[in-house]
Design an enzyme around this catalytic site. Structure first.
Site, mmCIF file in Angstrom:
data_model
loop_
_atom_site.group_PDB
_atom_site.id
_atom_site.type_symbol
_atom_site.label_atom_id
_atom_site.label_comp_id
_atom_site.label_asym_id
_atom_site.label_seq_id
_atom_site.Cartn_x
_atom_site.Cartn_y
_atom_site.Cartn_z
ATOM 1 N N THR B 170 0.847 -1.188 0.000
ATOM 2 C CA THR B 170 0.000 0.000 0.000
ATOM 3 C C THR B 170 0.885 1.241 0.000
ATOM 4 O OG1 THR B 170 -1.752 -1.141 1.187
ATOM 5 C CG2 THR B 170 -1.653 1.255 1.456
ATOM 6 N N ARG B 198 -14.206 -6.933 -0.731
ATOM 7 C CA ARG B 198 -13.632 -6.535 0.562
ATOM 8 C C ARG B 198 -13.245 -5.058 0.566
ATOM 9 N NH1 ARG B 198 -7.822 -5.150 2.017
ATOM 10 N NH2 ARG B 198 -7.765 -5.411 4.272
ATOM 11 N N VAL B 199 -13.663 -4.331 1.575
ATOM 12 C CA VAL B 199 -13.249 -2.950 1.785
ATOM 13 C C VAL B 199 -12.300 -2.933 2.983
ATOM 14 C CG1 VAL B 199 -13.986 -0.582 2.263
ATOM 15 C CG2 VAL B 199 -15.446 -2.102 0.886
ATOM 16 N N GLY B 200 -11.099 -2.450 2.768
ATOM 17 C CA GLY B 200 -10.093 -2.429 3.822
ATOM 18 C C GLY B 200 -10.004 -1.080 4.512
ATOM 19 N N ASP B 201 -8.856 -0.841 5.130
ATOM 20 C CA ASP B 201 -8.710 0.373 5.926
ATOM 21 C C ASP B 201 -8.367 1.598 5.085
ATOM 22 O OD1 ASP B 201 -6.153 -0.843 5.472
ATOM 23 O OD2 ASP B 201 -5.298 0.506 6.973
ATOM 24 N N THR B 220 -0.712 1.570 6.792
ATOM 25 C CA THR B 220 -0.494 0.390 5.952
ATOM 26 C C THR B 220 -0.334 -0.818 6.863
ATOM 27 O OG1 THR B 220 1.116 -0.709 4.524
ATOM 28 C CG2 THR B 220 1.960 1.061 5.909
ATOM 29 N N GLY B 221 -0.820 -1.960 6.393
ATOM 30 C CA GLY B 221 -0.656 -3.168 7.206
ATOM 31 C C GLY B 221 -1.895 -4.037 7.147
ATOM 32 N N GLY B 223 -5.209 -4.563 7.294
ATOM 33 C CA GLY B 223 -6.273 -3.573 7.240
ATOM 34 C C GLY B 223 -7.410 -3.825 8.201
#
Lengths: 300, 300
Positions: B170, B198-201, B220-221, B223
């Site tokens: 990211t 999927r919706v991440g952070d 980043t990481g 999520g």
């Protein structure tokens, strides 16, 4: 506006049915709303009495309100997007381990909060959106319906009139169960006239829905402002630092106002403190504590 | 791990290119990564020198990294979903007024961060997801590509091998401009092997991306853990209450760890304090302050 009380024994369940104006709908159908809220809290109590935990209680409450076609903006009867479709979202969070499941922009899944629960249990993710979320819900065995099933004449009239009037609000519930477990659940059809594809605060963990080991929160109102405030995360961090929940809730709504929006929230802490606060003219809401009768408010 | 310095004069730009393991890719291609990060910070500086504000600077940085096909997990060359497709997300927030724009699960829009900008400018919403988000981006005049354009052989091999190895992370940037303006931008292809939908952070305001009048943050990481921590909102609230940003960043990453994840973040405050912190083995990152040469780290 805020209702608050001193701590007492669990279980405790709070419900909201959306923050909005003191509209004709609320005033003329006040008894319908009151009866539906009473039936909703009865479902949550029944879930607890059957041995269910806080998650079971908030799921029972929100499912019952999703199933109501006329009164709430969730499930069938939701408000319409500007293209006349219904897109539904829901969020669920369990306080003990902050496990969370959420869905956005469902178009065929009858009970969005059950899809959120399935995401929590059966996926490695927190939020699934769009057609893939409906497909996941179908694979999880959840009832699917034609997209037109969710569209009601009442909401079509409202969209055609371009009415900003409050006709059914986002629904949510929070619970502290007898074992000290906390949970929050929220479900919505979004904003009237919203753009298809819009994700609001309801499925956004930390915006409209949050639970940790200290507090459970469910919000309603101008979703974009709740996102741009990080409202429920903000409230929870304040509570974790020792702020009383009523004060933390008021600060969160003030921050939402600073982000340009109004709305309301319900929250219960691990020590049994509660707040049911709103900056709109009205928010349907219920407070129930073990050993007491539910207190129900509609057009205030 | 944390890098931090005492406040100094603006403008300041920080960039990250994802938190992950100290992999063969980072070790053998370290000079490629270093050169790309140097070119990225040069783009942000050029935007500022041309009179651009913090938003312009973070957009310039993130766009440049999205355009790189080999090194970063954003735009073309993103990691693949488990079905072999690419779904891209991005988030943008301006500190002064907390205006925010974000997109999730784009499949045809070449530059996701430009779509996030368009949502901020041209929509009443904060987050658009799925096919409707691509359609919005197309209406906004943003370049569209066939879905296969985004799929690279390198990422296909990685998916086929089931490799958990870090191959491109990211990307994100934060900036304090010369007028005191703050902004944050983040862009990603998500997690390798993620479920479609999927919706991440990254597009979740308050999780992976945040800016207000005190601090701008990009994460980043893992999520899901950043969402379940409300990591960037948490950091910002701590900073607003007087906590030093390095301490607030460390607390946020500790909270992400409590939610089961690792990762990193970059943040800059209105007074010019910075942190570039991570709990993984490595995080590509750049710190540039006016009047200094950029400091660049790759495999540490």
């Amino acid at each position: 506006v805020s209702d608050s009380e001193h701590p007492t024994s669990a279980p405790i369940v709070l419900i909201h049915s959306g923050a909005g104006g003191r509209t004709e709908d609320l005033l003329t159908r006040g008894e319908d709303y009151r009866a539906a809220l009473a039936a909703t809290i009865a479902r949550a109590r029944a879930a607890l009495e059957a041995g269910g935990d806080a998650v079971a209680a908030v799921l029972a409450a929100v499912t019952f309100m999703e199933d109501d076609v006329d009164l709430f903006n969730a499930g069938r009867g939701s408000v319409l997007c500007r293209d006349g479709t219904v897109e539904m979202s829901a969020g669920l969070m369990r306080g003990a381990d902050r496990a969370a499941g959420a869905v956005a922009n469902l178009r065929t899944t009858r009970r969005p909060i059950h899809a959120a629960q399935a995401v929590l249990i059966d996926s490695p993710h927190v939020l699934l959106a769009g057609p893939a979320a409906d497909a996941f819900a179908e694979r999880a065995g959840l009832e699917q319906c034609p997209v037109d099933y969710f569209v009601t004449e009442r909401q079509q009239q409202r969209l055609a009139q371009g009415s900003g009037d409050f006709v059914g609000g986002t629904v949510g519930a929070v619970c502290l169960d007898g074992q000290g477990g906390l949970a929050a659940a929220t479900s919505t059809g979004g904003r009237p006239g919203q753009w298809p594809g819009r994700v609001g605060d309801t499925p956004s963990i930390g915006a409209g829905t949050w639970a940790d080991d200290r507090v459970a929160v469910s919000c309603t109102g101008d979703g974009e402002a709740f996102i741009r405030s990080g409202a429920s995360r903000r409230l929870a961090l304040d509570v974790s630092r020792g702020t009383a929940v009523e004060e933390a809730g008021a600060a969160a709504l003030a921050d939402v106002a600073a982000a340009g929006g109004t709305g309301g929230l319900i929250a219960v802490t691990s020590s049994g403190e509660v707040t049911l606060a709103f900056t709109t003219a009205a928010m349907g809401r219920v407070l129930w504590r073990a050993g007491s009768e539910p207190e129900i408010w509609v057009a205030d």
